[in-house]
Write an enzyme that holds these catalytic residues in place. Structure first.
Site, short mmCIF file in Angstrom:
data_model
loop_
_atom_site.label_atom_id
_atom_site.label_comp_id
_atom_site.label_asym_id
_atom_site.label_seq_id
_atom_site.Cartn_x
_atom_site.Cartn_y
_atom_site.Cartn_z
N CYS A 68 54.56 50.54 -5.18
CA CYS A 68 54.27 50.16 -3.79
C CYS A 68 52.82 49.68 -3.65
O CYS A 68 51.89 50.29 -4.17
CB CYS A 68 54.52 51.35 -2.86
SG CYS A 68 54.23 50.95 -1.14
N CYS A 72 48.36 54.70 0.26
CA CYS A 72 48.46 56.03 0.87
C CYS A 72 47.98 57.10 -0.14
O CYS A 72 48.57 57.23 -1.22
CB CYS A 72 49.90 56.31 1.28
SG CYS A 72 50.63 54.96 2.23
N CYS A 75 50.41 59.57 -1.92
CA CYS A 75 51.71 59.13 -2.44
C CYS A 75 51.73 58.78 -3.92
O CYS A 75 50.95 57.94 -4.39
CB CYS A 75 52.20 57.93 -1.63
SG CYS A 75 53.87 57.45 -2.11
N CYS A 112 69.65 60.17 3.71
CA CYS A 112 68.42 59.41 3.98
C CYS A 112 68.02 58.62 2.75
O CYS A 112 67.85 59.20 1.67
CB CYS A 112 67.27 60.36 4.30
SG CYS A 112 67.64 61.51 5.62
N CYS A 143 70.22 57.38 7.61
CA CYS A 143 68.79 57.27 7.88
C CYS A 143 68.17 56.46 6.76
O CYS A 143 68.57 56.62 5.60
CB CYS A 143 68.17 58.68 7.91
SG CYS A 143 66.38 58.66 8.13
N CYS A 203 62.89 58.87 13.75
CA CYS A 203 62.51 60.03 12.93
C CYS A 203 61.05 59.80 12.58
O CYS A 203 60.74 58.87 11.82
CB CYS A 203 63.38 60.11 11.67
SG CYS A 203 62.84 61.39 10.52
N ARG A 275 61.99 69.09 11.26
CA ARG A 275 62.42 69.23 9.87
C ARG A 275 61.32 69.84 8.99
O ARG A 275 60.21 69.31 8.93
CB ARG A 275 62.81 67.86 9.31
CG ARG A 275 63.48 67.94 7.94
CD ARG A 275 63.61 66.57 7.29
NE ARG A 275 64.13 65.59 8.21
CZ ARG A 275 65.41 65.42 8.49
NH1 ARG A 275 66.31 66.18 7.91
NH2 ARG A 275 65.79 64.50 9.35
N1 SAM Z 1 57.31 53.43 1.98
C1 SAM Z 1 57.79 53.78 3.26
C2 SAM Z 1 56.67 54.14 4.20
O1 SAM Z 1 55.74 54.81 3.79
O2 SAM Z 1 56.72 53.76 5.36
C3 SAM Z 1 58.83 54.87 3.25
C4 SAM Z 1 58.79 55.98 2.20
S1 SAM Z 1 57.40 57.09 2.28
C5 SAM Z 1 57.43 57.85 0.69
C6 SAM Z 1 57.95 58.31 3.44
C7 SAM Z 1 57.01 59.44 3.79
O3 SAM Z 1 56.98 60.40 2.75
C8 SAM Z 1 55.55 59.14 4.02
O4 SAM Z 1 55.29 58.60 5.27
C9 SAM Z 1 54.94 60.52 3.90
O5 SAM Z 1 54.88 61.15 5.16
C10 SAM Z 1 55.89 61.26 2.98
N2 SAM Z 1 55.25 61.58 1.70
C11 SAM Z 1 54.99 60.72 0.69
N3 SAM Z 1 54.37 61.35 -0.33
C12 SAM Z 1 54.23 62.64 0.04
C13 SAM Z 1 53.65 63.79 -0.58
N4 SAM Z 1 53.07 63.72 -1.77
N5 SAM Z 1 53.69 64.95 0.09
C14 SAM Z 1 54.26 65.04 1.30
N6 SAM Z 1 54.82 63.99 1.94
C15 SAM Z 1 54.80 62.80 1.33
FE1 SF4 Z 2 54.15 53.03 -0.26
FE2 SF4 Z 2 54.10 55.64 -0.63
FE3 SF4 Z 2 52.65 54.58 1.31
FE4 SF4 Z 2 55.37 54.59 1.52
S1 SF4 Z 2 54.02 56.35 1.49
S2 SF4 Z 2 53.99 52.89 1.97
S3 SF4 Z 2 55.90 54.36 -0.66
S4 SF4 Z 2 52.37 54.23 -0.89
#
Ligand code: SAM
Ligand code: SF4
Ligand code: DTB
Length: 330
Positions: A68, A72, A75, A112, A143, A203, A275
């Site tokens: 990606c 973030c 992530c 989901c 979802c 959500c 949740r």
């Molecule tokens: N990529 C898309 C986005 O971010 O909009 C959807 C998937 S993203 C992985 C969905 C959510 O997972 C993120 O917004 C975040 O809140 C959560 N998430 C991702 N990595 C995480 C982590 N290491 N610990 C807890 N929550 C996490």
């Molecule tokens: Fe990409 Fe992870 Fe951010 Fe979702 S949360 S936009 S998968 S970097």
């Protein structure tokens, strides 16, 4: 009389407002209550709106893993961090539907599907449509979480039978800039508005344990609770620290502060499904039980979240038995 005094009067619980504007100071005041008072209040609000001993089960599937372009900080799927994750292509539709059948057999009521995308590209729309239709045809709630959406895409998703779109605000507007630089808070709010306008359930939640302050946690809850209407589903994630991400090694959140966050979400968004999301594998049973007492009424069920682990089904079944909790059926 303080703000929380007015809330703790049983008579005012029914009026626990939808469409009310929450000040951060009011939410902070809830956080500051003695733990037992906060949980008692949250449990009363919970019982006014939900069966006290029923929990909804959702199963997650990563339909497009890694690679990606967003940064973030939490992530593991971002190309900006070296987590050792291999980027994969979008999963074939039939494989996704097979996973959904298994999730249904195992007792999940919602499926989901998550993709590591900044935004949905039109070239993937057809496959996503088929996944949503197929999952819906199995009798499961649907979802997806696919990043930012355009208006025309939201329409296609709705027509395919999408029940919920997950798109998190993640944290307060102030703390946000320390976590993500490649997408603005407003970008997220814009996608959420398109989803809401199309009549798809929202959500939307966030992550705690990223080094934010209590006031910043209250700021996130204020953003969520002040949406009009507030989200139908509110995932509260506890940061899963993944080696190689910038947040690996951050000081872990006091577990009671996590429970408080659940309670405050329940009180401010009385009719939402709250949740207990990421981070359960790192929690013991007693802590999860406190989260249910605080008003969490939905979990991810199955031994995987997107790329990280989740408790195995047998452990969850045993915990439910010990607590006298039943899973919700559709
Ligand atoms: N990529 C898309 C986005 O971010 O909009 C959807 C998937 S993203 C992985 C969905 C959510 O997972 C993120 O917004 C975040 O809140 C959560 N998430 C991702 N990595 C995480 C982590 N290491 N610990 C807890 N929550 C996490
Ligand atoms: Fe990409 Fe992870 Fe951010 Fe979702 S949360 S936009 S998968 S970097
Ligand atoms: C949400 O708020 N939490 C889920 C779901 N929405 C998509 C994702 C949690 C991801 C945890 C880290 C991982 O497994 O990669």
């Amino acid at each position: 009389m303080t703000f929380t005094d007015t809330l703790t009067e049983t008579s005012s619980l029914d009026t626990c407002p939808t469409g009310k504007t929450w000040q951060i100071a009011d939410i902070f005041e809830l956080y500051e209550l003695p733990f037992n008072d906060l949980l008692f209040l949250a449990q009363q609000v919970h019982r006014a709106h939900f069966s006290a001993n029923k929990i909804q089960l959702s199963t997650l599937l990563s339909i497009k893993t890694g690679g990606c372009e967003e940064d973030c900080a939490y992530c593991p799927q971002s190309v900006h961090h070296k987590t050792g994750l291999t980027a994969e292509k979008l999963m074939p539709v039939e494989e996704v539907l097979q996973a959904a059948r298994v999730a249904k057999e195992n007792g999940a009521t919602r499926f989901c599907m998550g993709a590591a995308w900044r935004s949905l590209k039109d070239r993937h729309l057809e496959a996503i449509k088929q996944m949503i239709r197929g999952v819906k045809d199995l009798g499961l709630e649907t979802c997806v979480t696919l990043g930012m959406l355009e208006k025309h895409q939201v329409e296609v998703l709705r027509e395919a039978g999408l029940d919920y779109y997950n798109h998190n605000l993640d944290t307060s507007p102030e703390f946000y800039r320390q976590i993500i630089s490649t997408r603005t808070y407003q970008d997220r709010i814009d996608t959420l508005k398109r989803v809401r306008d199309a009549g798809i359930h929202v959500c939307c939640g966030g992550i705690v344990g990223m080094g934010e302050s209590r006031r910043e946690r209250a700021g996130l809850i204020a953003q969520l609770a002040n949406m009009n209407p507030y989200p139908e589903s509110v995932p509260v994630n506890n940061l899963v620290q993944v080696p190689g991400t910038p947040l690996a090694g951050v000081e872990a959140l006091d577990p009671f502060e996590f429970v408080r966050t659940i309670a405050v979400a329940r009180i401010t968004m009385p009719q939402a499904m709250v949740r207990l999301s990421a981070g359960r594998e790192q929690m013991n049973e007693a802590l999860q039980a406190l989260c249910f007492l605080a008003g969490a009424n939905s979990i991810f069920y199955g031994d995987r979240l997107l790329t990280t682990g989740n408790p195995v089904r047998d452990a969850d079944k045993e915990l439910f038995d010990r607590l006298g909790i039943e899973s919700l059926s559709i």
